[in-house]
Enzyme design. Structure first.
Site, PDB file in Angstrom:
ATOM      1  N   SER A 239      -2.160  -0.703  -3.789  1.00  9.99           N
ATOM      2  CA  SER A 239      -2.840   0.205  -2.873  1.00  9.99           C
ATOM      3  C   SER A 239      -3.280   1.468  -3.620  1.00  9.99           C
ATOM      4  O   SER A 239      -3.970   1.370  -4.634  1.00  9.99           O
ATOM      5  CB  SER A 239      -1.913   0.511  -1.691  1.00  9.99           C
ATOM      6  OG  SER A 239      -2.604   1.104  -0.630  1.00  9.99           O
ATOM      7  N   ASP A 465      -7.949  -7.983   3.386  1.00  6.33           N
ATOM      8  CA  ASP A 465      -7.038  -6.844   3.276  1.00  6.33           C
ATOM      9  C   ASP A 465      -7.511  -5.749   4.223  1.00  6.33           C
ATOM     10  O   ASP A 465      -8.667  -5.325   4.166  1.00  6.33           O
ATOM     11  CB  ASP A 465      -7.029  -6.325   1.833  1.00  6.33           C
ATOM     12  CG  ASP A 465      -5.932  -5.295   1.573  1.00  6.33           C
ATOM     13  OD1 ASP A 465      -5.773  -4.374   2.397  1.00  6.33           O
ATOM     14  OD2 ASP A 465      -5.255  -5.413   0.540  1.00  6.33           O
ATOM     15  N   HIS A 493      -2.062  -6.773   3.369  1.00  6.40           N
ATOM     16  CA  HIS A 493      -2.336  -5.748   2.365  1.00  6.40           C
ATOM     17  C   HIS A 493      -1.645  -6.084   1.055  1.00  6.40           C
ATOM     18  O   HIS A 493      -0.423  -6.171   1.003  1.00  6.40           O
ATOM     19  CB  HIS A 493      -1.855  -4.399   2.891  1.00  6.40           C
ATOM     20  CG  HIS A 493      -2.180  -3.241   2.006  1.00  6.40           C
ATOM     21  ND1 HIS A 493      -3.362  -3.128   1.314  1.00  6.40           N
ATOM     22  CD2 HIS A 493      -1.460  -2.124   1.696  1.00  6.40           C
ATOM     23  CE1 HIS A 493      -3.366  -1.996   0.629  1.00  6.40           C
ATOM     24  NE2 HIS A 493      -2.225  -1.381   0.837  1.00  6.40           N
TER      25      HIS A 493
END
Length: 525
Positions: A239, A465, A493
């Site tokens: 991320s 995602d 994710h």
């Protein structure tokens, strides 16, 4: 979810669950295929410049920082922890220091033949110390045997001079405030909440709010790399951790070792474009949830996807008009209901919990949906909050100029955001207003990252995602001179460590042997 780019990590406890027992060093298995497809590049906006590398030679003014000795001490069970100093301001290192904390899980057998693998879970604001302590035992045994796993809390985060802003009760109020204002009084309330948050950060952390940027954190990584005795940085970021890692690569391309960037952010996007495309990502994730839900007898919003869309809109509207009671003294507001739904988009194993929460909310009880919202913010049972969202705002507001300077600008952008995301666009437009009241001017701007001369960098993208849309991974892989795109055709994710042996095998082979997957490698769900 209060950030200009509210890319949120999977919380450490969830990440640990995802990783435990997940990784293997094998290749594809039945039902998982590998194919090659070309990656597509995002054309950077006009005026976007590349991130330039720093000089390879360490400046004399920083020699004392690079010459520190780490004093590791046992902490939190079978981990080691240490602290070290970095300059508050790299441009003026004599102006004071920050103290950062790192944790380490020694390689199995006590000898790390490949050195250290630094991990970052995302955020910004996620504690890498807690992440390492939560997931270390779940990593592939060969990876654990080859590397010391190290987590550094970035400046302003966790145990590294953390940013603080509001008390627990004021954070409760902040997370509950209406983020889809319908009239001037609701706009005024939202502005007041954003101003209170910014003022609290300035009052409690003002001395270093101007020095928690991603560029500075990347420079801190290089100090730690040297103190660990590693000639090159091996790194796995998820991320926001991909943005931190890519920034490091752009600044220090010759010092990149084996780098994996999973759930990539796109550095060419400004805050407005980032928020808008992320809103679209959550709509894509909702569509996947709706398709799955419609097949199940316990789906609370109907048995076809269009009906689910209509029912979700109706539920949000109903809660906006009359917040739902819960088992506690708190009521579930529309903002918290939206956050709860968004939180469940991060991982498929949360979908059953969301179905239950939507069922009870439809019946008038907001308890389960509020629990999902609290999980998103990492709210503790005693009503306290970690510094996750404080650091999230501080870093985001420093890294990019605010997308909107006034409520009028945010309101004017709502139709554009709603076109990108039916369910979440309006919320994301108004949430982007927060940095307009930040007490420190931004130091960053959109840029490309080429990292010319770096070793191969693996960029992992998941096609559905929600938080870091797949197009961002395509763009970053295309920008990096040595980028290799590894695609996962799936939901949730990030991809590594989620029981897909194609993805896990490709990443593990790279970490262990340096064999990067061919550009465009694609793994099926």
């Amino acid at each position: 979810m209060r950030a200009v780019r509210p890319t949120r990590l999977v919380p450490a406890v969830l990440a640990a669950a995802l990783l435990l027992g997940a990784c293997t060093s094998g290749g594809s298995t039945p039902g998982q295929t590998v194919s090659s497809t070309p990656s597509s590049d995002h054309a950077p906006a006009a005026g976007v410049t590349p991130l330039e590398p720093l000089p390879a030679e360490i400046p004399a003014a920083l020699a004392s920082y690079y010459g520190q000795k780490l004093d590791w001490k046992t902490c939190d069970g079978d981990f080691d922890c240490t602290t070290f100093k970095v300059p508050l301001d790299y441009a003026a290192p004599a102006g004071g220091d920050l103290v950062l904390t790192a944790a380490r899980k020694r390689a199995a057998g006590g000898k790390a033949r490949l050195g250290s693998l630094l991990l970052n879970p995302g955020g910004p604001g996620g504690s890498a110390v807690e992440y390492v302590e939560g997931v270390a035992k779940g990593y592939d045994p060969e990876v654990r045997g080859a590397y010391d796993l190290v987590g550094l809390d970035p400046r302003g985060v966790g145990r590294s001079s953390p940013v603080t802003c509001l008390s627990g009760d004021r954070m409760d109020a902040y997370t509950a405030v209406d983020i889809t204002p319908d009239d001037q009084s609701e706009i005024d309330a939202l502005v007041a909440a954003d101003q209170e948050f910014a003022a609290g950060c300035k009052q409690r952390s003002g001395g270093f709010l101007g020095h928690v940027s991603t560029v500075e954190s990347a420079r801190d990584l290089d100090v730690l790399r040297a103190l660990l005795g590693d000639q090159k940085l091996s790194y796995l970021g998820k991320s926001y951790g991909t943005f931190l890692g890519a920034t490091y690569a752009g600044l220090f391309p010759s010092r990149v070792g084996r780098m994996v960037l999973d759930g990539a952010m796109d550095p060419v996007l400004d805050a407005r474009a980032g928020n808008k495309t992320q809103a679209g990502g959550f709509d894509v994730a909702w569509a996947a949830f709706a398709k799955d839900c419609a097949k199940r007898e316990d789906c609370p919003l109907g048995r076809d996807e269009q009906q689910l869309d209509q029912q979700l809109d109706a539920l949000f509207k109903r809660i906006d008009g009359a917040p739902l009671p819960t088992e506690s003294s708190r009521k579930l507001t529309e903002a918290q209901a939206t956050t709860g739904v968004i939180h469940a988009m991060y991982a498929e194993f949360l979908w059953p919990q969301l179905r239950t929460a939507l069922t009870t909310a439809k019946a008038g009880d907001g308890t389960a949906l509020l629990k999902l919202s609290d999980q998103y913010y990492d709210r503790e049972a005693d009503g306290s909050y970690p510094n996750l969202m404080f650091a999230n705002m501080a870093v985001n507001c420093l890294d990019l100029p605010a997308p909107f300077a006034s409520p009028a600008e945010a309101a004017a952008a709502v139709p554009e955001f709603e076109q990108a995301s039916r369910h979440f666009g309006r919320d994301m437009a108004w949430m982007a207003l927060a940095c307009g009241y930040w007490p420190v001017k931004p130091t960053g701007a959109p840029h490309t990252i080429r990292a010319a001369g770096a070793a191969p960098i693996v960029v992992v993208g998941t096609t559905r995602d929600p938080a870091t849309p797949y197009a961002w991974a395509q763009s970053l892989a295309g920008q990096l001179e040595s980028g290799r795109l590894l695609s996962y055709d799936g939901d949730g994710h990030t991809a590594y460590g989620r029981h897909n042996t194609c993805v896990d095998g490709a990443v593990n082979r790279y970490l262990l042997g340096g064999d990067a997957p061919a550009a465009g490698t694609r793994c099926a769900k």
